[in-house]
Design an enzyme around this catalytic site. Structure first.
Site, PDB file in Angstrom:
ATOM      1  N   ASP A 145      38.405 -78.835  30.674  1.00 14.09           N
ATOM      2  CA  ASP A 145      37.711 -78.171  29.535  1.00 14.09           C
ATOM      3  C   ASP A 145      36.607 -77.143  29.943  1.00 14.09           C
ATOM      4  O   ASP A 145      35.618 -76.919  28.966  1.00 14.09           O
ATOM      5  CB  ASP A 145      37.338 -79.094  28.504  1.00 14.09           C
ATOM      6  CG  ASP A 145      36.547 -80.134  28.828  1.00 14.09           C
ATOM      7  OD1 ASP A 145      36.160 -79.972  30.134  1.00 14.09           O
ATOM      8  OD2 ASP A 145      35.896 -80.927  28.385  1.00 14.09           O
ATOM      9  N   ASN A 146      36.386 -76.982  31.338  1.00 16.04           N
ATOM     10  CA  ASN A 146      35.131 -76.169  31.407  1.00 16.04           C
ATOM     11  C   ASN A 146      35.516 -75.444  32.986  1.00 16.04           C
ATOM     12  O   ASN A 146      36.236 -75.924  33.602  1.00 16.04           O
ATOM     13  CB  ASN A 146      33.889 -77.036  31.675  1.00 16.04           C
ATOM     14  CG  ASN A 146      34.283 -78.055  32.735  1.00 16.04           C
ATOM     15  OD1 ASN A 146      34.017 -77.616  34.051  1.00 16.04           O
ATOM     16  ND2 ASN A 146      34.724 -79.299  32.855  1.00 16.04           N
ATOM     17  N   CYS A 195      36.433 -75.186  22.572  1.00 13.77           N
ATOM     18  CA  CYS A 195      36.931 -76.016  21.281  1.00 13.77           C
ATOM     19  C   CYS A 195      35.827 -76.764  20.398  1.00 13.77           C
ATOM     20  O   CYS A 195      35.944 -76.691  19.278  1.00 13.77           O
ATOM     21  CB  CYS A 195      38.065 -77.074  21.775  1.00 13.77           C
ATOM     22  SG  CYS A 195      39.579 -76.374  22.393  1.00 13.77           S
ATOM     23  N   GLY A 246      43.287 -82.914  25.075  1.00 13.44           N
ATOM     24  CA  GLY A 246      44.487 -82.372  24.241  1.00 13.44           C
ATOM     25  C   GLY A 246      45.807 -81.994  24.978  1.00 13.44           C
ATOM     26  O   GLY A 246      46.760 -82.179  24.592  1.00 13.44           O
ATOM     27  N   CYS A 265      41.819 -61.576  47.137  1.00 11.30           N
ATOM     28  CA  CYS A 265      41.233 -62.620  46.611  1.00 11.30           C
ATOM     29  C   CYS A 265      40.430 -63.479  47.448  1.00 11.30           C
ATOM     30  O   CYS A 265      40.881 -63.648  48.646  1.00 11.30           O
ATOM     31  CB  CYS A 265      42.362 -63.651  46.008  1.00 11.30           C
ATOM     32  SG  CYS A 265      42.098 -65.092  45.493  1.00 11.30           S
TER      33      CYS A 265
END
Ligand SMILES: [Zn+2]
Length: 391
Positions: free
Chosen positions: A248-249, A306, A158, A363
């Site tokens: 996406d992960n 999604c 996307g 960090c």
């Protein structure tokens, strides 16, 4: 009426002319240099550090090219005639000292002084990128820079779809695409780099075909693999200027973060969910990294993908285009990238909100005393969790 020769003599008597050696001294002292010749003459070589303002556009463009009217301006053409008229014109525009190089570029070369031969766009490229060439902040130099730029896209989904299309159209010379997925029917509602006829094809290959049809100037390097601790150094090691993250992960996001900090490559982050999207730029050691913001991934039940929660088809178009915008700015070295700023978009309200992000001195990756200095098991670290905002 005076003849041309008489007029030239008169103008030359009214302005200051200098020889090549004197011009060289003035350049060393910080004078501006303006080449008033035509484009084809400039393309064949010019004085180092000169700006090109053809005589025909001098009056209209000089104040943008050289706004400081107190600075000495050396004007030159091929032999010193056009530049004499140009010096007169600048004086009339209020420039304190506009001098003409007697003998022009020809004499400069005869003295054996340095000449810069610009790499130039050929005619087809000049036409294709004409709307970039018209922007002073891009211009030919910027377009040449884009053509030499290398942008790596994580994911041809996307976010990667609009990002890759706009980067390719803009003439980014090399695009890398990392994706091991195949095009399926549920992708086509938003992943516009693919098409119905490509169902079942590799996403990276499908994106490559679309991009090459759009712009043959772009070389697409396909990595038909999932980013892992084993291949990330090989893939990131290919001199990328910037990375566009459309992962996406969570394991990929954390892996990419650690690797990009160690490789010192800026990452344009983007994520989307239903009607909400966000983007920021993680520039190693200049702004926060992903771990500065999210030391731990959220539990999977709080982070639907999604595939689980859905997404409005146009939303990745908005966020992926913003990512392309950031990547282009970084490649060109212009504007203010979203370093330390998270830009959030609400598609239902049509509002943008920006929040400040700070580096975490503790960090584990980019902090003062990093505790993570090599790749870890990212799947275990994330316990299979997925980002709440995924393409
Ligand atoms: Zn950090």
């Amino acid at each position: 009426m005076p003849t041309y020769r008489e007029l030239l003599q008169q103008i030359k008597s009214e302005i200051e002319e200098i020889d090549a050696s004197h011009a060289r001294e003035l350049i060393d002292e910080g004078s501006a240099v303006v080449d008033v010749r035509e484009r084809d003459e400039w393309d064949e070589g010019h004085l180092p550090g000169a700006v090109h303002v053809p005589r025909g556009h001098l009056e209209s463009r000089i104040e943008r090219a050289e706004p400081d009217k107190e600075r000495t301006v050396i004007l030159y053409c091929s032999s010193g005639n056009r530049s004499a008229f140009a010096a007169k014109a600048l004086e009339e525009l209020g420039y304190e000292r506009a001098v003409s190089l007697a003998g022009g570029f020809t004499d400069w070369k005869r003295n054996g002084f340095p000449v810069e031969i610009p790499e130039a766009l050929d005619e087809p490229k000049r036409r294709r990128y004409s709307r970039h060439l018209l922007i002073p902040e891009v211009g030919e130099e910027g377009q040449l820079r884009l053509l030499q730029s290398r942008v790596l896209l994580i994911g041809a989904g996307g976010l990667g779809s609009p990002a890759s299309l706009y980067l390719a159209a803009a003439g980014v010379g090399t695009l890398g695409i990392v994706d091991d997925d195949a095009v399926d029917e549920t992708n086509l509602q938003r992943q516009i780099v693919h098409s119905t006829e490509r169902l079942g094809d590799s996403k990276a290959e499908s994106a490559k075909r679309t991009i090459e049809a759009l712009n043959p100037d772009v070389t697409v390097k396909v990595f038909q693999e999932r980013l892992t601790a084993e291949n990330v150094d090989r893939i990131l090691g290919e001199r990328w200027d910037v990375i566009v993250d459309g992962a996406d992960n969570f394991p990929t996001r954390y892996l990419l973060n650690d690797a990009s900090v160690w490789h010192r490559i800026p990452v344009v982050h983007g994520s989307i969910f239903r009607f909400e999207g966000q983007t920021t730029v993680f520039k190693p050691f200049e702004g926060p990294c992903y771990r500065c913001l999210f030391p731990q991934p959220p539990p999977p039940e709080l982070a639907p993908s999604c595939a689980e929660g859905g997404v409005l088809g146009v939303l990745p178009g908005v966020i992926g285009s913003l990512q392309a915008n950031e990547a282009l700015k970084i490649a060109l070295g212009i504007g203010e990238p979203l370093i330390g700023r998270l830009l959030m978009f609400d598609a239902l309200e049509s509002t943008f909100t920006e929040i400040k992000l700070r580096r975490d001195p503790d960090c584990p990756v980019c902090g003062e005393n990093p505790t993570i200095t090599d790749y870890i098991d990212y799947v275990e670290f994330c316990q299979g969790g997925r980002t709440h905002v995924t393409p």
